[in-house]
Write a protein that holds these residues in place. Structure first.
Motif, PDB file in Angstrom:
ATOM      1  N   TYR A 177       9.677 106.208  58.547  1.00 27.35           N
ATOM      2  CA  TYR A 177      10.213 105.750  59.825  1.00 27.35           C
ATOM      3  C   TYR A 177      11.317 106.688  60.272  1.00 27.35           C
ATOM      4  CZ  TYR A 177      14.414 104.033  57.507  1.00 27.35           C
ATOM      5  OH  TYR A 177      15.588 103.963  56.800  1.00 27.35           O
ATOM      6  N   LEU A 178      11.610 106.612  61.558  1.00 29.80           N
ATOM      7  CA  LEU A 178      12.776 107.323  62.095  1.00 29.80           C
ATOM      8  C   LEU A 178      13.281 106.539  63.291  1.00 29.80           C
ATOM      9  CD1 LEU A 178      12.158 109.060  64.953  1.00 29.80           C
ATOM     10  CD2 LEU A 178      10.696 110.317  63.376  1.00 29.80           C
ATOM     11  N   VAL A 179      14.585 106.691  63.525  1.00 32.65           N
ATOM     12  CA  VAL A 179      15.238 106.019  64.647  1.00 32.65           C
ATOM     13  C   VAL A 179      15.894 107.098  65.494  1.00 32.65           C
ATOM     14  CG1 VAL A 179      16.914 104.283  65.354  1.00 32.65           C
ATOM     15  CG2 VAL A 179      15.672 104.019  63.183  1.00 32.65           C
ATOM     16  N   ILE A 180      15.597 107.109  66.775  1.00 28.06           N
ATOM     17  CA  ILE A 180      16.192 108.105  67.674  1.00 28.06           C
ATOM     18  C   ILE A 180      16.908 107.383  68.789  1.00 28.06           C
ATOM     19  CG2 ILE A 180      14.416 109.825  67.143  1.00 28.06           C
ATOM     20  CD1 ILE A 180      13.085 109.130  69.792  1.00 28.06           C
ATOM     21  N   ASN A 181      17.901 108.113  69.361  1.00 27.26           N
ATOM     22  CA  ASN A 181      18.584 107.540  70.518  1.00 27.26           C
ATOM     23  C   ASN A 181      17.863 107.959  71.777  1.00 27.26           C
ATOM     24  OD1 ASN A 181      19.267 110.187  70.963  1.00 27.26           O
ATOM     25  ND2 ASN A 181      21.385 109.975  70.217  1.00 27.26           N
TER      26      ASN A 181
ATOM     27  N   ASN B 206       3.536 105.094  72.113  1.00 29.01           N
ATOM     28  CA  ASN B 206       4.386 104.518  73.145  1.00 29.01           C
ATOM     29  C   ASN B 206       4.931 103.206  72.616  1.00 29.01           C
ATOM     30  OD1 ASN B 206       2.260 102.686  73.370  1.00 29.01           O
ATOM     31  ND2 ASN B 206       1.224 103.997  74.862  1.00 29.01           N
ATOM     32  N   SER B 207       5.388 102.383  73.512  1.00 27.80           N
ATOM     33  CA  SER B 207       5.999 101.136  73.058  1.00 27.80           C
ATOM     34  C   SER B 207       5.000 100.196  72.383  1.00 27.80           C
ATOM     35  CB  SER B 207       6.655 100.415  74.240  1.00 27.80           C
ATOM     36  OG  SER B 207       5.674 100.124  75.221  1.00 27.80           O
ATOM     37  N   TYR B 208       3.674 100.491  72.534  1.00 32.11           N
ATOM     38  CA  TYR B 208       2.653  99.641  71.902  1.00 32.11           C
ATOM     39  C   TYR B 208       2.139 100.234  70.601  1.00 32.11           C
ATOM     40  CZ  TYR B 208       2.606  97.332  76.392  1.00 32.11           C
ATOM     41  OH  TYR B 208       2.979  96.672  77.521  1.00 32.11           O
ATOM     42  N   GLY B 209       2.605 101.427  70.264  1.00 28.82           N
ATOM     43  CA  GLY B 209       2.137 102.054  69.036  1.00 28.82           C
ATOM     44  C   GLY B 209       0.905 102.890  69.289  1.00 28.82           C
ATOM     45  N   SER B 210       0.531 103.762  68.333  1.00 28.75           N
ATOM     46  CA  SER B 210      -0.650 104.606  68.485  1.00 28.75           C
ATOM     47  C   SER B 210      -1.121 105.066  67.120  1.00 28.75           C
ATOM     48  CB  SER B 210      -0.322 105.829  69.356  1.00 28.75           C
ATOM     49  OG  SER B 210       0.625 106.648  68.690  1.00 28.75           O
TER      50      SER B 210
ATOM     51  N   TYR C  20      -0.803 104.497  61.472  1.00 33.27           N
ATOM     52  CA  TYR C  20      -0.615 103.955  62.814  1.00 33.27           C
ATOM     53  C   TYR C  20       0.877 103.985  63.100  1.00 33.27           C
ATOM     54  CZ  TYR C  20      -0.546 100.670  66.719  1.00 33.27           C
ATOM     55  OH  TYR C  20      -0.342 100.090  67.943  1.00 33.27           O
ATOM     56  N   VAL C  21       1.280 104.636  64.220  1.00 32.49           N
ATOM     57  CA  VAL C  21       2.697 104.747  64.586  1.00 32.49           C
ATOM     58  C   VAL C  21       3.049 103.559  65.471  1.00 32.49           C
ATOM     59  CG1 VAL C  21       4.463 106.129  65.714  1.00 32.49           C
ATOM     60  CG2 VAL C  21       2.627 107.252  64.441  1.00 32.49           C
ATOM     61  N   TYR C  22       3.892 102.731  64.925  1.00 32.74           N
ATOM     62  CA  TYR C  22       4.330 101.559  65.674  1.00 32.74           C
ATOM     63  C   TYR C  22       5.747 101.806  66.168  1.00 32.74           C
ATOM     64  CZ  TYR C  22       5.821  96.806  66.762  1.00 32.74           C
ATOM     65  OH  TYR C  22       6.315  95.695  67.402  1.00 32.74           O
ATOM     66  N   SER C  23       6.007 101.550  67.423  1.00 31.00           N
ATOM     67  CA  SER C  23       7.339 101.787  68.002  1.00 31.00           C
ATOM     68  C   SER C  23       7.913 100.490  68.527  1.00 31.00           C
ATOM     69  CB  SER C  23       7.250 102.809  69.136  1.00 31.00           C
ATOM     70  OG  SER C  23       6.405 102.330  70.174  1.00 31.00           O
ATOM     71  N   ALA C  24       9.232 100.394  68.427  1.00 26.21           N
ATOM     72  CA  ALA C  24       9.934  99.218  68.929  1.00 26.21           C
ATOM     73  C   ALA C  24      11.318  99.654  69.401  1.00 26.21           C
ATOM     74  CB  ALA C  24      10.046  98.164  67.842  1.00 26.21           C
ATOM     75  N   PRO C  25      11.871  99.043  70.419  1.00 26.82           N
ATOM     76  CA  PRO C  25      13.190  99.445  70.935  1.00 26.82           C
ATOM     77  C   PRO C  25      14.329  99.042  69.996  1.00 26.82           C
ATOM     78  CG  PRO C  25      12.422  97.501  72.084  1.00 26.82           C
ATOM     79  CD  PRO C  25      11.306  97.931  71.206  1.00 26.82           C
ATOM     80  N   VAL C  26      15.407  99.890  70.009  1.00 29.69           N
ATOM     81  CA  VAL C  26      16.661  99.543  69.326  1.00 29.69           C
ATOM     82  C   VAL C  26      17.580  98.957  70.388  1.00 29.69           C
ATOM     83  CG1 VAL C  26      18.649 100.391  68.040  1.00 29.69           C
ATOM     84  CG2 VAL C  26      16.371 101.364  67.627  1.00 29.69           C
ATOM     85  N   LEU C  27      18.013  97.731  70.159  1.00 32.67           N
ATOM     86  CA  LEU C  27      18.799  97.020  71.163  1.00 32.67           C
ATOM     87  C   LEU C  27      20.237  96.847  70.692  1.00 32.67           C
ATOM     88  CD1 LEU C  27      16.203  94.228  72.059  1.00 32.67           C
ATOM     89  CD2 LEU C  27      16.618  96.368  73.290  1.00 32.67           C
ATOM     90  N   GLU C  28      21.124  96.965  71.667  1.00 34.44           N
ATOM     91  CA  GLU C  28      22.540  96.693  71.406  1.00 34.44           C
ATOM     92  C   GLU C  28      23.077  95.985  72.642  1.00 34.44           C
ATOM     93  OE1 GLU C  28      26.690  99.033  70.402  1.00 34.44           O
ATOM     94  OE2 GLU C  28      24.776 100.035  70.049  1.00 34.44           O
ATOM     95  N   ASN C  29      23.538  94.756  72.417  1.00 35.80           N
ATOM     96  CA  ASN C  29      23.967  93.905  73.538  1.00 35.80           C
ATOM     97  C   ASN C  29      22.861  93.798  74.590  1.00 35.80           C
ATOM     98  OD1 ASN C  29      26.543  93.517  72.396  1.00 35.80           O
ATOM     99  ND2 ASN C  29      27.290  95.446  73.316  1.00 35.80           N
TER     100      ASN C  29
ATOM    101  N   ILE D  46      12.684 102.868  67.462  1.00 39.32           N
ATOM    102  CA  ILE D  46      12.289 102.963  66.051  1.00 39.32           C
ATOM    103  C   ILE D  46      10.797 103.275  66.003  1.00 39.32           C
ATOM    104  CG2 ILE D  46      12.075 101.758  63.849  1.00 39.32           C
ATOM    105  CD1 ILE D  46      14.362  99.971  64.689  1.00 39.32           C
ATOM    106  N   PHE D  47      10.442 104.297  65.221  1.00 45.24           N
ATOM    107  CA  PHE D  47       9.036 104.634  64.997  1.00 45.24           C
ATOM    108  C   PHE D  47       8.723 104.423  63.520  1.00 45.24           C
ATOM    109  CE2 PHE D  47      10.284 107.044  68.723  1.00 45.24           C
ATOM    110  CZ  PHE D  47       9.229 106.829  69.596  1.00 45.24           C
ATOM    111  N   VAL D  48       7.656 103.667  63.262  1.00 47.05           N
ATOM    112  CA  VAL D  48       7.262 103.376  61.880  1.00 47.05           C
ATOM    113  C   VAL D  48       5.797 103.772  61.704  1.00 47.05           C
ATOM    114  CG1 VAL D  48       7.081 101.638  60.072  1.00 47.05           C
ATOM    115  CG2 VAL D  48       8.841 101.413  61.844  1.00 47.05           C
ATOM    116  N   GLN D  49       5.536 104.572  60.655  1.00 43.61           N
ATOM    117  CA  GLN D  49       4.154 104.930  60.332  1.00 43.61           C
ATOM    118  C   GLN D  49       3.605 103.928  59.297  1.00 43.61           C
ATOM    119  OE1 GLN D  49       3.733 108.985  59.131  1.00 43.61           O
ATOM    120  NE2 GLN D  49       4.589 109.824  61.031  1.00 43.61           N
TER     121      GLN D  49
END
Length: 446
Positions: free
Chosen positions: A68-72, A99-103, A109-118, A125-128
């Motif tokens: 996984y990796l987390v980018i701003n 994209n936001s739905y993964g690919s 399979y690369v699954y992506s999800a947003p990092v939220l703050e307030n 976040i991208f997770v393989q």
């Protein structure tokens, strides 16, 4: 082209069902594969839901088993468990397919999800995730369909076997048996041990065969009896008619005069009465055969009713020079057709007189088990054992009757049997050759 047989229809319907099931199973598999991407994404979202929540709280431990990796928002790597990702910071987003739905990327399979703050997105976040964790091969579905298909196939085969052995085979046997019956063979029977409706059908068919065989045999007997009837009636009519003709001719030509005319007319009258009796017997028998015999029952007491018949019989027997005896008549209540029962008893006494030249005729009465039993016994010539079973058959006259030239149509006892049966009783014969005969019948008490 003719219509299909039942067997052909069963095969056609069964084949159609099997093909339909195969097509349905294929359609289900196709629909499952068609929606595979949506299913994979939904499984990834469910699988990662807790881990993404913890990652948004700064806890990445549950993601360590994946790459996984987390980018701003600028593409800089904030966190990753892959050293190469940290070295490439800022990362080129083009190297990440999704994209936001993964690919899909390689075997993961690369699954992506947003990092939220307030409640504001600060990164992604991208997770393989290995496909093996997301893709569930539909082996279970194929297994279920194969099992259902096998059960369906076995059921259809068993159903075809049932239809063939328990329905088609007996129907075919009935068909063959029907053809043989039409050819005149009534001996070939349907062999069956089936329960239920088909067994009942075969049983009823055999019952019809037995009734048909009985009817044919009965028809043959009737034809034989008709021949005998014609022979007997011809004989019985010819004799009195010849006598009447001779006497009438003598009177007409004047050869007979004076007191002899009265003697001749008396003989003619007796012969006419004899002819009337013969014709009456034939008419009575015809009514019985057509079930048009009129039985009108009334209640009466036996002693009063039978006393008058006994007295009439006493005079007739004594006129022939025979001794007459009668037992005490039980006084019981009867429901009878008086005319017909009188006819029966007079017929039995008349038969006894015909075949008794000397000795005694006795009428016996007794009450037993709710029945009034009446018997006429004579000391006449008796009836051979071979004839006793037939004397109640229409037109039957024993050898003795023919040898002794005894007049009669052979219908009296047949009519008597019918009358007694219509009163719920039965009539019997017991005889010893050259010693005498007893004819007995009973009537249920009212």
């Amino acid at each position: 082209m003719g219509r299909l047989t039942i067997k052909q229809k069963i095969i056609a319907y069964s084949g159609t069902i099997i093909v339909g099931v195969i097509i349905l199973c294929g359609l289900i598999i196709y629909l499952v594969n068609k929606n595979q991407d949506v299913l994979i994404h939904n499984r990834a979202r469910v699988l990662m839901s807790n881990s993404i929540y913890e990652a948004n709280q700064g806890d990445y431990r549950s993601l360590e088993e994946y790459s996984y990796l987390v980018i701003n928002l600028s593409g800089d790597v904030i966190h990753s468990n892959q050293k190469k990702d940290l070295e490439q910071s800022p990362i080129d987003m083009k190297t990440i397919t999704g994209n936001s739905y993964g690919s899909q990327k390689n075997e993961n399979y690369v699954y992506s999800a947003p990092v939220l703050e307030n409640e504001l997105q600060t990164g992604t976040i991208f997770v393989q995730i290995p496909y093996e964790k997301l893709i569930e091969k539909p082996y279970y579905l194929i297994g279920i369909m194969l099992a259902v298909g096998m059960i369906l196939l076995i059921t259809i085969l068993h159903f075809i076997r049932f239809l063939n052995q328990d329905i088609l085979v007996p129907i075919h046997q009935v068909h063959l048996s029907t053809k043989k019956i039409r050819q005149g063979n009534l001996l070939e029977r349907v062999q069956y041990d089936y329960d239920g409706e088909i067994g009942t059908l075969c049983h009823d068919f055999e019952g019809l065969r037995d009734e048909l065989a009985y009817s044919i045999q009965n028809e043959k007997r009737l034809k034989e009896k008709e021949k005998l009837l014609l022979a007997y009636i011809s004989h019985d009519l010819r004799t009195p008619i010849a006598t009447i003709s001779g006497y009438v001719e003598g009177i007409h030509t004047g050869l007979v005069k004076g007191e002899r005319v009265q003697e001749y007319t008396s003989i003619i009258l007796k012969k006419v009465i004899m002819l009337n009796g013969l014709i009456d017997d034939i008419l009575e028998h015809s009514k019985a055969q057509l079930y048009e015999f009129d039985i009108q029952k009334v209640e009466c007491y036996s002693k009063e009713f039978f006393t008058s018949i006994v007295e009439e019989s006493r005079e007739d027997v004594r006129k022939k020079g025979l001794e007459f005896k009668c037992t005490e008549i039980p006084n019981v209540l009867l429901s009878i057709d008086q005319k017909r029962i009188r006819q029966v008893l007079q017929n039995l006494v008349g038969n006894a007189m015909k075949f008794t030249n000397k000795g005694t005729i006795t009428i016996l009465f007794r009450y037993e088990d709710g029945k009034l039993i009446i018997a006429v016994h004579d000391t006449g010539i008796g009836i051979p054992a071979t004839d006793q079973a037939m004397i109640f058959e229409a037109f039957y006259r024993g050898e003795k009757a023919r040898t002794l030239n005894v007049s009669g149509s052979g219908l009296g006892l047949s009519i008597a049997k019918y009358i007694v049966s219509q009163h719920g009783g039965r009539i019997f014969c017991d005889s010893i050759l050259n010693e005498g005969t007893t004819l007995e019948f009973y009537i249920p008490v009212a």
